[in-house]
Design a protein around this motif. Structure first.
Motif, PDB file in Angstrom:
ATOM      1  N   LYS A 197    -139.457 -48.871 -19.272  1.00  0.00           N
ATOM      2  CA  LYS A 197    -140.208 -48.901 -20.618  1.00  0.00           C
ATOM      3  C   LYS A 197    -142.025 -49.632 -20.632  1.00  0.00           C
ATOM      4  O   LYS A 197    -142.169 -49.035 -22.177  1.00  0.00           O
ATOM      5  CB  LYS A 197    -139.271 -50.622 -21.444  1.00  0.00           C
ATOM      6  N   HIS A 198    -142.106 -50.466 -19.372  1.00  0.00           N
ATOM      7  CA  HIS A 198    -143.802 -50.692 -19.364  1.00  0.00           C
ATOM      8  C   HIS A 198    -144.722 -49.790 -20.050  1.00  0.00           C
ATOM      9  O   HIS A 198    -145.690 -49.749 -20.979  1.00  0.00           O
ATOM     10  CB  HIS A 198    -144.447 -51.992 -18.703  1.00  0.00           C
ATOM     11  N   ALA A 199    -144.065 -48.568 -19.318  1.00  0.00           N
ATOM     12  CA  ALA A 199    -144.910 -47.172 -19.714  1.00  0.00           C
ATOM     13  C   ALA A 199    -144.803 -47.010 -20.410  1.00  0.00           C
ATOM     14  O   ALA A 199    -146.015 -45.980 -21.179  1.00  0.00           O
ATOM     15  CB  ALA A 199    -144.161 -46.843 -18.104  1.00  0.00           C
ATOM     16  N   ARG A 200    -143.526 -46.288 -21.564  1.00  0.00           N
ATOM     17  CA  ARG A 200    -143.729 -46.395 -22.517  1.00  0.00           C
ATOM     18  C   ARG A 200    -144.753 -46.996 -23.966  1.00  0.00           C
ATOM     19  O   ARG A 200    -145.212 -46.195 -24.598  1.00  0.00           O
ATOM     20  CB  ARG A 200    -142.355 -45.909 -23.117  1.00  0.00           C
ATOM     21  N   GLU A 201    -145.083 -47.889 -23.267  1.00  0.00           N
ATOM     22  CA  GLU A 201    -145.111 -49.035 -24.026  1.00  0.00           C
ATOM     23  C   GLU A 201    -147.156 -49.021 -23.926  1.00  0.00           C
ATOM     24  O   GLU A 201    -148.098 -48.676 -24.615  1.00  0.00           O
ATOM     25  CB  GLU A 201    -145.074 -50.712 -24.039  1.00  0.00           C
ATOM     26  N   ALA A 237    -150.445 -41.005 -19.074  1.00  0.00           N
ATOM     27  CA  ALA A 237    -151.358 -41.099 -20.315  1.00  0.00           C
ATOM     28  C   ALA A 237    -150.565 -41.570 -21.787  1.00  0.00           C
ATOM     29  O   ALA A 237    -151.131 -41.518 -22.494  1.00  0.00           O
ATOM     30  CB  ALA A 237    -152.865 -39.965 -19.915  1.00  0.00           C
ATOM     31  N   GLY A 238    -149.666 -41.923 -21.215  1.00  0.00           N
ATOM     32  CA  GLY A 238    -148.691 -42.210 -22.343  1.00  0.00           C
ATOM     33  C   GLY A 238    -148.505 -41.103 -23.470  1.00  0.00           C
ATOM     34  O   GLY A 238    -147.943 -40.678 -24.371  1.00  0.00           O
ATOM     35  N   HIS A 239    -148.082 -39.705 -23.053  1.00  0.00           N
ATOM     36  CA  HIS A 239    -147.894 -38.624 -23.663  1.00  0.00           C
ATOM     37  C   HIS A 239    -147.003 -37.928 -22.152  1.00  0.00           C
ATOM     38  O   HIS A 239    -146.646 -37.918 -20.914  1.00  0.00           O
ATOM     39  CB  HIS A 239    -148.770 -37.541 -23.738  1.00  0.00           C
ATOM     40  N   LEU A 240    -146.034 -37.266 -22.838  1.00  0.00           N
ATOM     41  CA  LEU A 240    -144.857 -36.782 -22.814  1.00  0.00           C
ATOM     42  C   LEU A 240    -144.415 -34.982 -23.329  1.00  0.00           C
ATOM     43  O   LEU A 240    -145.300 -34.759 -23.657  1.00  0.00           O
ATOM     44  CB  LEU A 240    -143.718 -36.918 -22.885  1.00  0.00           C
ATOM     45  N   TYR A 241    -144.713 -34.276 -21.812  1.00  0.00           N
ATOM     46  CA  TYR A 241    -144.728 -32.894 -21.663  1.00  0.00           C
ATOM     47  C   TYR A 241    -143.502 -32.316 -21.383  1.00  0.00           C
ATOM     48  O   TYR A 241    -142.775 -32.384 -19.997  1.00  0.00           O
ATOM     49  CB  TYR A 241    -145.916 -32.697 -20.435  1.00  0.00           C
ATOM     50  N   ALA A 242    -142.836 -31.296 -21.821  1.00  0.00           N
ATOM     51  CA  ALA A 242    -141.892 -30.543 -20.554  1.00  0.00           C
ATOM     52  C   ALA A 242    -142.933 -28.872 -20.309  1.00  0.00           C
ATOM     53  O   ALA A 242    -143.800 -28.249 -21.352  1.00  0.00           O
ATOM     54  CB  ALA A 242    -140.884 -29.670 -21.635  1.00  0.00           C
ATOM     55  N   LEU A 243    -142.700 -28.502 -19.021  1.00  0.00           N
ATOM     56  CA  LEU A 243    -143.378 -27.861 -18.424  1.00  0.00           C
ATOM     57  C   LEU A 243    -142.522 -26.736 -18.082  1.00  0.00           C
ATOM     58  O   LEU A 243    -141.211 -26.667 -17.497  1.00  0.00           O
ATOM     59  CB  LEU A 243    -144.050 -28.494 -17.290  1.00  0.00           C
ATOM     60  N   TYR A 254    -145.988 -28.097 -23.611  1.00  0.00           N
ATOM     61  CA  TYR A 254    -145.708 -28.284 -24.513  1.00  0.00           C
ATOM     62  C   TYR A 254    -145.913 -30.271 -24.106  1.00  0.00           C
ATOM     63  O   TYR A 254    -145.108 -31.008 -23.682  1.00  0.00           O
ATOM     64  CB  TYR A 254    -144.544 -27.850 -24.452  1.00  0.00           C
ATOM     65  N   GLU A 255    -146.219 -30.373 -25.659  1.00  0.00           N
ATOM     66  CA  GLU A 255    -146.471 -31.761 -25.440  1.00  0.00           C
ATOM     67  C   GLU A 255    -145.435 -32.369 -26.346  1.00  0.00           C
ATOM     68  O   GLU A 255    -144.593 -31.996 -27.335  1.00  0.00           O
ATOM     69  CB  GLU A 255    -147.208 -32.637 -26.018  1.00  0.00           C
ATOM     70  N   ILE A 256    -144.036 -33.240 -25.960  1.00  0.00           N
ATOM     71  CA  ILE A 256    -142.960 -33.967 -26.580  1.00  0.00           C
ATOM     72  C   ILE A 256    -142.730 -34.932 -27.047  1.00  0.00           C
ATOM     73  O   ILE A 256    -143.239 -35.994 -26.403  1.00  0.00           O
ATOM     74  CB  ILE A 256    -142.264 -33.625 -25.731  1.00  0.00           C
ATOM     75  N   ASP A 257    -142.667 -35.450 -28.261  1.00  0.00           N
ATOM     76  CA  ASP A 257    -142.332 -37.027 -28.874  1.00  0.00           C
ATOM     77  C   ASP A 257    -141.743 -37.575 -28.069  1.00  0.00           C
ATOM     78  O   ASP A 257    -139.885 -37.269 -27.459  1.00  0.00           O
ATOM     79  CB  ASP A 257    -141.832 -36.693 -30.443  1.00  0.00           C
ATOM     80  N   PRO A 258    -141.612 -38.757 -27.393  1.00  0.00           N
ATOM     81  CA  PRO A 258    -140.940 -39.497 -26.553  1.00  0.00           C
ATOM     82  C   PRO A 258    -139.529 -39.832 -26.993  1.00  0.00           C
ATOM     83  O   PRO A 258    -138.998 -40.803 -26.291  1.00  0.00           O
ATOM     84  CB  PRO A 258    -141.791 -40.628 -25.584  1.00  0.00           C
ATOM     85  N   ASP A 259    -139.519 -40.520 -27.731  1.00  0.00           N
ATOM     86  CA  ASP A 259    -138.577 -40.969 -28.710  1.00  0.00           C
ATOM     87  C   ASP A 259    -137.779 -39.965 -29.920  1.00  0.00           C
ATOM     88  O   ASP A 259    -136.262 -40.344 -29.339  1.00  0.00           O
ATOM     89  CB  ASP A 259    -138.795 -42.203 -29.738  1.00  0.00           C
ATOM     90  N   THR A 260    -138.170 -38.699 -30.334  1.00  0.00           N
ATOM     91  CA  THR A 260    -137.573 -38.260 -31.340  1.00  0.00           C
ATOM     92  C   THR A 260    -136.907 -36.367 -30.412  1.00  0.00           C
ATOM     93  O   THR A 260    -135.852 -36.023 -30.616  1.00  0.00           O
ATOM     94  CB  THR A 260    -138.127 -37.618 -32.131  1.00  0.00           C
ATOM     95  N   LEU A 261    -137.403 -36.428 -29.070  1.00  0.00           N
ATOM     96  CA  LEU A 261    -138.061 -35.157 -27.930  1.00  0.00           C
ATOM     97  C   LEU A 261    -138.459 -34.061 -28.890  1.00  0.00           C
ATOM     98  O   LEU A 261    -138.504 -33.005 -29.007  1.00  0.00           O
ATOM     99  CB  LEU A 261    -136.798 -35.004 -27.657  1.00  0.00           C
ATOM    100  N   GLY A 266    -135.600 -47.854 -19.271  1.00  0.00           N
ATOM    101  CA  GLY A 266    -136.449 -46.803 -19.644  1.00  0.00           C
ATOM    102  C   GLY A 266    -135.643 -45.911 -20.014  1.00  0.00           C
ATOM    103  O   GLY A 266    -134.556 -45.794 -20.535  1.00  0.00           O
ATOM    104  N   THR A 267    -136.268 -45.016 -19.681  1.00  0.00           N
ATOM    105  CA  THR A 267    -135.789 -43.648 -20.227  1.00  0.00           C
ATOM    106  C   THR A 267    -136.042 -42.265 -19.227  1.00  0.00           C
ATOM    107  O   THR A 267    -136.982 -42.294 -18.394  1.00  0.00           O
ATOM    108  CB  THR A 267    -136.565 -42.967 -21.284  1.00  0.00           C
ATOM    109  N   LEU A 268    -135.092 -41.925 -18.735  1.00  0.00           N
ATOM    110  CA  LEU A 268    -134.806 -40.655 -17.769  1.00  0.00           C
ATOM    111  C   LEU A 268    -134.918 -39.241 -18.930  1.00  0.00           C
ATOM    112  O   LEU A 268    -133.792 -39.463 -19.433  1.00  0.00           O
ATOM    113  CB  LEU A 268    -133.630 -40.454 -17.039  1.00  0.00           C
ATOM    114  N   TYR A 269    -135.753 -38.644 -18.114  1.00  0.00           N
ATOM    115  CA  TYR A 269    -136.149 -37.753 -19.417  1.00  0.00           C
ATOM    116  C   TYR A 269    -135.461 -36.112 -17.953  1.00  0.00           C
ATOM    117  O   TYR A 269    -135.967 -35.951 -17.226  1.00  0.00           O
ATOM    118  CB  TYR A 269    -137.787 -37.126 -19.862  1.00  0.00           C
ATOM    119  N   LYS A 270    -135.025 -35.307 -19.036  1.00  0.00           N
ATOM    120  CA  LYS A 270    -134.568 -33.964 -17.532  1.00  0.00           C
ATOM    121  C   LYS A 270    -135.344 -32.884 -18.783  1.00  0.00           C
ATOM    122  O   LYS A 270    -134.892 -32.317 -20.225  1.00  0.00           O
ATOM    123  CB  LYS A 270    -133.198 -33.689 -17.570  1.00  0.00           C
ATOM    124  N   VAL A 271    -135.356 -31.499 -18.022  1.00  0.00           N
ATOM    125  CA  VAL A 271    -135.453 -30.782 -18.633  1.00  0.00           C
ATOM    126  C   VAL A 271    -134.972 -29.431 -17.822  1.00  0.00           C
ATOM    127  O   VAL A 271    -134.928 -29.484 -17.535  1.00  0.00           O
ATOM    128  CB  VAL A 271    -136.934 -29.769 -18.989  1.00  0.00           C
TER     129      VAL A 271
END
Ligand code: V55
Ligand code: FE
Length: 485
Positions: A469-473, A132-138, A145-152, A42-47
């Motif tokens: 991984k399963h949540a990204r999918e 709900a399938g979307h990544l955001y930076a807050l 701000y919605e962010i592409d979860p693969d490319t940022l 899976g992926t750790l996102y940090k801001v």
């Protein structure tokens, strides 16, 4: 001709704080020690905040600065790293102008005259949220701000399909990984210095299912909140905005050492008329570990400052109110009584911040807390708090080194509470670079089960989230609770 880029010689920009300003991609981090646990996919996102351009001001503070989003993607036995600036309106305007246009923290009256007063100061520098399938930076003073979860890459600034009718959305939302609901709020919701607050609940598909609007006792800072099964707990600490001072170029918040704390318990699925109000001693706090309801009582566990939590926010008379240490403290609200006061009980005598839990247990009775434990020498370590015994065990990465906020990852979707790993960016201060440490969450003091090397520093991150991984999918966490049907 554009101006030369020269940061002022202030503490904030020295040593580890030197601006990084760099976007990087690494395919496969070097493994220094141990082995990456099997099944960790899976992926750790940090801001965090970095510095795009020098401000020419000496009142810059660490919670300001343009947002940088980082990801550590665990896949196929390796970890890839990527970081990108969040392309906020502010970032893009400054990039175009080749200089800093936005002035003091949240103070639009200090902006360059070429910035229209209606443009958001938002930096998107505080956390990442996946829902709900979307990544955001807050950032708490702006919309997500919605962010592409693969490319940022930054996709858009969003009001969640018109569902947030306010100027902003909190940087401390709660995504319940069991029900996949999202709970959040807007404060100073009608703009700078307003007392309006709006609490929202969204379902697993991202549809708003409840909204409660009410007024705070004053236009304060509401950095975090906590939720139980039935309540959203909003502490209003006396860190307040005085628009006259802001208009004169002053600090956006002031700490009032003589004012009480107010707390609102807002019904999670109810209405404003059912809000319960409490009042307690002067204090401040940024971060809540958790809240739990047991019968008629609601307990809020918070990193509690019996005084000011931010040295750079002065008192109304302009004095510096020195920062006091944060202690993990339980505030207990008895809903069975018709009284306004609440109990205040210190749980731990070690100063701790950036509290986390196994997020499946947010709002549910819990036994495990995680935090940054500070040492008197200025270094720090990752702590595990046994919430039943009040014992803390700490891993310290090394002399002078520091840890950033940890992220708990369960071993499997339904493993027992606390069975999993902690992912921790480590500041190797003397080497001016970072590591990513992986600890066994049940044996923190034993040190890393794996240590991955970054050949540069991950300068500062505040908060983040783990997306398996399963949540990204599928767009859903669909985690379970061990022992629950
Ligand atoms: C906090 C952090 C912020 C902010 C306001 O920790 C309060 C508290 C990272 O930005 O803008
Ligand atoms: Fe925070």
């Amino acid at each position: 001709m554009a101006e030369p880029i020269q940061f002022p010689d202030i503490e904030l920009y020295r040593g580890w704080g030197e601006p990084m300003r760099t976007e990087c991609t690494i395919h496969g981090l070097e493994l220094l020690e141990g082995a990456i646990p099997e099944g960790l996919e899976g992926t750790l996102y940090k801001v965090g905040a970095d510095r795009q351009y020098p401000s020419g001001r000496d009142d810059d503070i660490f919670i300001d600065g343009e947002g940088m989003i980082h990801m550590f993607r665990f896949e196929d036995g390796q970890v890839d790293y990527v970081n990108r600036w969040v392309r906020t309106t502010r970032y893009e305007m400054q990039r175009e102008a080749k200089r800093k246009l936005f002035g003091r923290y949240r103070n639009r009256y200090t902006n360059d005259p070429e910035v229209d007063n209606s443009v958001s100061m938002g930096t998107a520098n505080t956390t990442a949220m996946f829902h709900a399938g979307h990544l955001y930076a807050l950032k708490e003073d702006d919309l997500p701000y919605e962010i592409d979860p693969d490319t940022l890459e930054t996709i858009r600034r969003t009001d969640m399909n018109g569902q947030i009718g306010s100027a902003c959305f909190t940087a401390h939302p709660k995504v319940d990984p069991v029900t996949d609901e999202l709970l959040g709020f807007s404060y100073q919701a009608r703009g700078d210095g307003t007392k309006d607050i709006v609490f929202y609940v969204f379902d697993a598909g991202g549809r708003k299912i409840n909204e409660v609007e009410f007024e705070m006792p004053y236009a304060g800072m509401v950095h975090d909140f906590a939720v139980t099964d039935e309540w959203a707990v909003f502490p209003f600490f006396p860190m307040m905005t005085d628009m006259e001072k802001v208009k004169a170029g002053g600090a956006y918040f002031e700490y009032h050492p003589d004012k009480p704390t107010h707390v609102a318990l807002v019904p999670r699925y109810g209405k404003a008329e059912d809000i319960r109000w409490f009042e307690g001693p002067n204090a401040t706090a940024g971060h809540m570990m958790n809240a739990v309801r047991v019968g008629n009582k609601v307990m809020l566990d918070v990193c509690y400052y019996e005084g000011n939590c931010f040295e750079f926010f002065p008192t109304p008379s302009g004095d510096v109110a020195p920062m006091v240490p944060p202690f993990l403290t339980r505030l207990t609200f008895d809903l069975g009584r018709n009284a306004k006061e609440y109990e205040v009980e210190r749980l731990l005598n070690v100063p701790v911040e950036m509290p986390r839990t196994d997020d499946r247990y947010q709002g549910r009775p819990y036994r495990h807390g995680y935090c940054i434990a500070r040492s008197p020498d200025g270094s720090s370590g990752t702590g595990h708090v046994n919430m039943e015994t009040g014992e803390i065990s700490i891993w310290r990465p090394g002399e002078g080194d520091m840890v950033q906020e940890c992220q708990f990852v369960p071993r499997s979707a339904s493993s027992p509470e606390g069975d999993g790993w902690l992912l921790i960016p480590v500041n190797r201060v003397s080497r001016n670079r970072s590591d990513l440490a992986i600890l066994d969450a049940q044996n923190v003091a034993a040190g890393p089960v794996a240590l991955l090397k970054l050949p540069f520093k991950v300068r500062a991150t505040f908060h983040g989230t783990w997306v398996p991984k399963h949540a990204r999918e599928t767009g859903r966490y669909e985690y379970g609770l061990a022992g629950a049907a």
